[in-house]
Write a protein that holds these residues in place. Structure first.
Motif, PDB file in Angstrom:
ATOM      1  N   TYR A 124       0.845  -1.203   0.000  1.00  0.00           N
ATOM      2  CA  TYR A 124       0.000   0.000   0.000  1.00  0.00           C
ATOM      3  C   TYR A 124       0.873   1.242   0.000  1.00  0.00           C
ATOM      4  CZ  TYR A 124      -3.384   3.564   1.435  1.00  0.00           C
ATOM      5  OH  TYR A 124      -4.179   4.695   1.503  1.00  0.00           O
ATOM      6  N   THR A 125       0.571   2.165  -0.909  1.00  0.00           N
ATOM      7  CA  THR A 125       1.109   3.524  -0.838  1.00  0.00           C
ATOM      8  C   THR A 125      -0.080   4.478  -0.904  1.00  0.00           C
ATOM      9  OG1 THR A 125       1.453   3.544  -3.234  1.00  0.00           O
ATOM     10  CG2 THR A 125       3.349   2.995  -1.857  1.00  0.00           C
ATOM     11  N   PRO A 126      -0.084   5.541  -0.125  1.00  0.00           N
ATOM     12  CA  PRO A 126      -1.263   6.412  -0.017  1.00  0.00           C
ATOM     13  C   PRO A 126      -1.586   7.159  -1.307  1.00  0.00           C
ATOM     14  CG  PRO A 126       0.226   6.736   1.843  1.00  0.00           C
ATOM     15  CD  PRO A 126       0.967   5.934   0.826  1.00  0.00           C
ATOM     16  N   PRO A 127      -2.862   7.555  -1.479  1.00  0.00           N
ATOM     17  CA  PRO A 127      -3.204   8.429  -2.603  1.00  0.00           C
ATOM     18  C   PRO A 127      -2.440   9.738  -2.501  1.00  0.00           C
ATOM     19  CG  PRO A 127      -5.024   8.264  -1.026  1.00  0.00           C
ATOM     20  CD  PRO A 127      -4.023   7.225  -0.641  1.00  0.00           C
ATOM     21  N   GLY A 128      -1.891  10.141  -3.643  1.00  0.00           N
ATOM     22  CA  GLY A 128      -1.003  11.292  -3.669  1.00  0.00           C
ATOM     23  C   GLY A 128       0.448  10.884  -3.700  1.00  0.00           C
ATOM     24  N   PHE A 129       0.713   9.593  -3.389  1.00  0.00           N
ATOM     25  CA  PHE A 129       2.088   9.101  -3.308  1.00  0.00           C
ATOM     26  C   PHE A 129       2.242   7.736  -3.978  1.00  0.00           C
ATOM     27  CE2 PHE A 129       1.164  12.020   0.071  1.00  0.00           C
ATOM     28  CZ  PHE A 129       2.212  12.926  -0.007  1.00  0.00           C
ATOM     29  N   GLY A 130       1.297   7.397  -4.860  1.00  0.00           N
ATOM     30  CA  GLY A 130       1.396   6.152  -5.604  1.00  0.00           C
ATOM     31  C   GLY A 130       0.072   5.461  -5.876  1.00  0.00           C
ATOM     32  N   TYR A 131      -0.840   5.485  -4.905  1.00  0.00           N
ATOM     33  CA  TYR A 131      -2.121   4.784  -5.033  1.00  0.00           C
ATOM     34  C   TYR A 131      -2.890   5.241  -6.277  1.00  0.00           C
ATOM     35  CZ  TYR A 131      -6.791   3.113  -3.507  1.00  0.00           C
ATOM     36  OH  TYR A 131      -8.025   2.506  -3.419  1.00  0.00           O
ATOM     37  N   GLU A 132      -2.822   6.546  -6.565  1.00  0.00           N
ATOM     38  CA  GLU A 132      -3.650   7.114  -7.633  1.00  0.00           C
ATOM     39  C   GLU A 132      -3.335   6.529  -9.006  1.00  0.00           C
ATOM     40  OE1 GLU A 132      -0.070   9.696  -6.991  1.00  0.00           O
ATOM     41  OE2 GLU A 132      -1.550   8.693  -5.732  1.00  0.00           O
ATOM     42  N   TYR A 133      -2.136   5.960  -9.198  1.00  0.00           N
ATOM     43  CA  TYR A 133      -1.796   5.388 -10.496  1.00  0.00           C
ATOM     44  C   TYR A 133      -2.692   4.191 -10.831  1.00  0.00           C
ATOM     45  CZ  TYR A 133       2.300   8.386 -10.347  1.00  0.00           C
ATOM     46  OH  TYR A 133       3.122   9.483 -10.274  1.00  0.00           O
ATOM     47  N   GLY A 134      -3.166   3.503  -9.781  1.00  0.00           N
ATOM     48  CA  GLY A 134      -4.061   2.379 -10.006  1.00  0.00           C
ATOM     49  C   GLY A 134      -5.453   2.784 -10.438  1.00  0.00           C
ATOM     50  N   LEU A 135      -5.802   4.060 -10.271  1.00  0.00           N
ATOM     51  CA  LEU A 135      -7.129   4.550 -10.651  1.00  0.00           C
ATOM     52  C   LEU A 135      -7.247   4.807 -12.151  1.00  0.00           C
ATOM     53  CD1 LEU A 135      -7.611   7.165  -7.779  1.00  0.00           C
ATOM     54  CD2 LEU A 135      -8.892   5.033  -8.023  1.00  0.00           C
ATOM     55  N   LYS A 136      -6.105   4.866 -12.856  1.00  0.00           N
ATOM     56  CA  LYS A 136      -6.102   5.271 -14.257  1.00  0.00           C
ATOM     57  C   LYS A 136      -6.146   4.059 -15.189  1.00  0.00           C
ATOM     58  CE  LYS A 136      -3.271   9.280 -13.023  1.00  0.00           C
ATOM     59  NZ  LYS A 136      -1.962   9.962 -13.182  1.00  0.00           N
ATOM     60  N   PRO A 137      -7.074   4.060 -16.170  1.00  0.00           N
ATOM     61  CA  PRO A 137      -7.147   2.947 -17.128  1.00  0.00           C
ATOM     62  C   PRO A 137      -5.871   2.818 -17.945  1.00  0.00           C
ATOM     63  CG  PRO A 137      -9.132   4.303 -17.224  1.00  0.00           C
ATOM     64  CD  PRO A 137      -8.136   5.055 -16.392  1.00  0.00           C
ATOM     65  N   VAL A 138      -5.382   1.589 -18.048  1.00  0.00           N
ATOM     66  CA  VAL A 138      -4.212   1.261 -18.870  1.00  0.00           C
ATOM     67  C   VAL A 138      -4.488  -0.084 -19.536  1.00  0.00           C
ATOM     68  CG1 VAL A 138      -2.541   2.535 -17.446  1.00  0.00           C
ATOM     69  CG2 VAL A 138      -3.068   0.144 -16.898  1.00  0.00           C
ATOM     70  N   PRO A 139      -3.735  -0.464 -20.570  1.00  0.00           N
ATOM     71  CA  PRO A 139      -3.915  -1.797 -21.157  1.00  0.00           C
ATOM     72  C   PRO A 139      -3.750  -2.898 -20.106  1.00  0.00           C
ATOM     73  CG  PRO A 139      -2.546  -0.427 -22.573  1.00  0.00           C
ATOM     74  CD  PRO A 139      -2.748   0.355 -21.299  1.00  0.00           C
ATOM     75  N   ASP A 140      -4.622  -3.908 -20.162  1.00  0.00           N
ATOM     76  CA  ASP A 140      -4.605  -5.018 -19.204  1.00  0.00           C
ATOM     77  C   ASP A 140      -4.725  -4.483 -17.765  1.00  0.00           C
ATOM     78  OD1 ASP A 140      -4.528  -7.683 -18.414  1.00  0.00           O
ATOM     79  OD2 ASP A 140      -2.360  -7.677 -18.165  1.00  0.00           O
ATOM     80  N   TRP A 141      -5.689  -3.614 -17.553  1.00  0.00           N
ATOM     81  CA  TRP A 141      -5.881  -2.898 -16.295  1.00  0.00           C
ATOM     82  C   TRP A 141      -6.228  -3.875 -15.174  1.00  0.00           C
ATOM     83  CZ3 TRP A 141     -10.395   1.086 -15.384  1.00  0.00           C
ATOM     84  CH2 TRP A 141     -10.104   1.886 -14.277  1.00  0.00           C
ATOM     85  N   GLN A 142      -5.286  -4.093 -14.266  1.00  0.00           N
ATOM     86  CA  GLN A 142      -5.486  -5.043 -13.175  1.00  0.00           C
ATOM     87  C   GLN A 142      -6.102  -4.396 -11.926  1.00  0.00           C
ATOM     88  OE1 GLN A 142      -4.709  -8.558 -13.356  1.00  0.00           O
ATOM     89  NE2 GLN A 142      -4.775  -7.897 -15.480  1.00  0.00           N
ATOM     90  N   ALA A 143      -6.045  -3.058 -11.865  1.00  0.00           N
ATOM     91  CA  ALA A 143      -6.523  -2.376 -10.652  1.00  0.00           C
ATOM     92  C   ALA A 143      -7.828  -1.623 -10.909  1.00  0.00           C
ATOM     93  CB  ALA A 143      -5.449  -1.423 -10.132  1.00  0.00           C
ATOM     94  N   TRP A 144      -8.651  -2.126 -11.830  1.00  0.00           N
ATOM     95  CA  TRP A 144      -9.904  -1.467 -12.194  1.00  0.00           C
ATOM     96  C   TRP A 144     -10.799  -1.209 -10.993  1.00  0.00           C
ATOM     97  CZ3 TRP A 144     -14.125  -4.267 -10.723  1.00  0.00           C
ATOM     98  CH2 TRP A 144     -13.912  -5.640 -10.471  1.00  0.00           C
ATOM     99  N   GLN A 145     -10.751  -2.108 -10.002  1.00  0.00           N
ATOM    100  CA  GLN A 145     -11.657  -1.995  -8.858  1.00  0.00           C
ATOM    101  C   GLN A 145     -11.381  -0.745  -8.028  1.00  0.00           C
ATOM    102  OE1 GLN A 145      -9.216  -4.137  -9.090  1.00  0.00           O
ATOM    103  NE2 GLN A 145      -8.045  -4.054  -7.201  1.00  0.00           N
ATOM    104  N   LEU A 146     -10.147  -0.223  -8.073  1.00  0.00           N
ATOM    105  CA  LEU A 146      -9.827   0.978  -7.303  1.00  0.00           C
ATOM    106  C   LEU A 146     -10.711   2.142  -7.741  1.00  0.00           C
ATOM    107  CD1 LEU A 146      -5.913   0.957  -7.056  1.00  0.00           C
ATOM    108  CD2 LEU A 146      -7.602  -0.208  -5.618  1.00  0.00           C
ATOM    109  N   ALA A 147     -11.026   2.197  -9.036  1.00  0.00           N
ATOM    110  CA  ALA A 147     -11.924   3.237  -9.551  1.00  0.00           C
ATOM    111  C   ALA A 147     -13.389   2.834  -9.408  1.00  0.00           C
ATOM    112  CB  ALA A 147     -11.594   3.537 -11.010  1.00  0.00           C
ATOM    113  N   PHE A 148     -13.718   1.596  -9.787  1.00  0.00           N
ATOM    114  CA  PHE A 148     -15.114   1.142  -9.802  1.00  0.00           C
ATOM    115  C   PHE A 148     -15.741   1.198  -8.409  1.00  0.00           C
ATOM    116  CE2 PHE A 148     -18.090  -2.692 -10.291  1.00  0.00           C
ATOM    117  CZ  PHE A 148     -19.096  -1.921 -10.849  1.00  0.00           C
ATOM    118  N   PHE A 149     -14.988   0.818  -7.381  1.00  0.00           N
ATOM    119  CA  PHE A 149     -15.537   0.770  -6.032  1.00  0.00           C
ATOM    120  C   PHE A 149     -15.708   2.150  -5.402  1.00  0.00           C
ATOM    121  CE2 PHE A 149     -13.621  -3.757  -5.241  1.00  0.00           C
ATOM    122  CZ  PHE A 149     -14.499  -4.273  -6.177  1.00  0.00           C
TER     123      PHE A 149
END
Length: 281
Positions: A124-149
């Protein structure tokens, strides 16, 4: 004598706070993430309890703790745990936060630094320091739930009744070894998510990301002074953990754990235990 893992629930303010406990001596608090609860620590608690009083709470809305309509911001969840610490009269605490529990651990360490000797953050890294990268759609997006939830009502509408399918995806895609979560443990996590209100409460931990980002922007103005260990799985956050936490703490060690994905406690329990004992010693 073998350390027995005991289950407790105590009333603190408006919530029933559940936690498991084993061992004696200096306190070591373990904070879980989603979609798990305190049960996730059972593989490593027996060894840790030979050296520490291990306390593993269920965060609000998960496990045996109360499901509430709100209060899932990391700042507030930290106050839940601080109230438990006060109730149990703990001090000079070693602290571990995994996944979203890492955000709670950071908020605790930032708000109440006098309580903690050392802190370990896992995956875990906090939003503002790494977490937010998982919110952005990319090819083969593995962290989609961070945005959907972040929209719990919609997420619940699509997933309720399909908790088993959700967890099957989770434990498969975020692992190095997809068999690390046993069928028995899988069913325990499914049963917890199937409780009325539990799915929405779990998603509320994700929906709090925007309030969390504001909170952490303030806490980050003063770096943590206690030693920090930042660990990620080889197939998970990996070396990215060090980059995130070096922005937030003065004394950071750690790195990547081999042959592990996101589920480090299940995939590499012996290696994780070894690193925790060495760090907290």
């Amino acid at each position: 004598m073998e350390n027995v893992i005991e289950y407790h629930t105590i009333k603190i303010g408006a919530i029933n706070q559940a936690f498991i406990q084993a061992g004696s001596g200096q306190p070591l608090i373990l904070l879980h993430g989603f979609p798990q609860h305190s049960h996730m620590w059972r593989k490593i608690i027996p060894e840790l309890a030979k050296h520490y009083l291990v306390i593993a709470p269920d965060l609000r809305g998960m496990g045996g703790s109360s499901i509430t309509p709100d209060g899932y911001e990391k700042e507030n969840l930290a106050k839940d745990i601080q109230a438990l610490i006060t109730q149990l009269k703990l001090e000079n605490i070693c602290l571990v936060g995994y996944d979203h529990g890492g955000g709670v651990a950071y908020s605790l360490a930032a708000q109440f630094p006098e309580l903690f000797k050392k802190v370990c953050f896992i995956e875990y890294t906090p939003p503002g320091f790494g977490y937010e990268y998982g919110l952005k759609p990319v090819p083969d997006w593995q962290a989609w739930q961070l945005a959907f939830f972040t929209v719990p009502d919609v997420a619940v509408q699509f997933i309720i009744g399909r908790e088993r399918e959700l967890l099957s995806w989770y434990f498969w895609h975020w692992s190095y070894n997809p068999d690390a979560i046993s069928q028995e443990e899988f069913e325990i996590y499914v049963r917890q998510l199937q409780k009325p209100g539990a799915l929405k409460a779990g998603f509320a931990h994700f929906a709090a990301v925007f309030a969390d980002k504001e909170h952490f922007a303030k806490t980050s103005q003063t770096k943590l002074k206690m030693p920090v260990l930042a660990l990620g799985g080889e197939n998970g956050a990996g070396e990215f953990m060090l980059n995130g936490w070096q922005q937030l703490a003065e004394n950071v060690a750690g790195g990547s754990i081999k042959k592990a994905g996101h589920w480090i406690v299940d995939e590499q329990p012996a290696e994780l235990t070894k690193q925790l004992l060495a760090f907290f010693a």
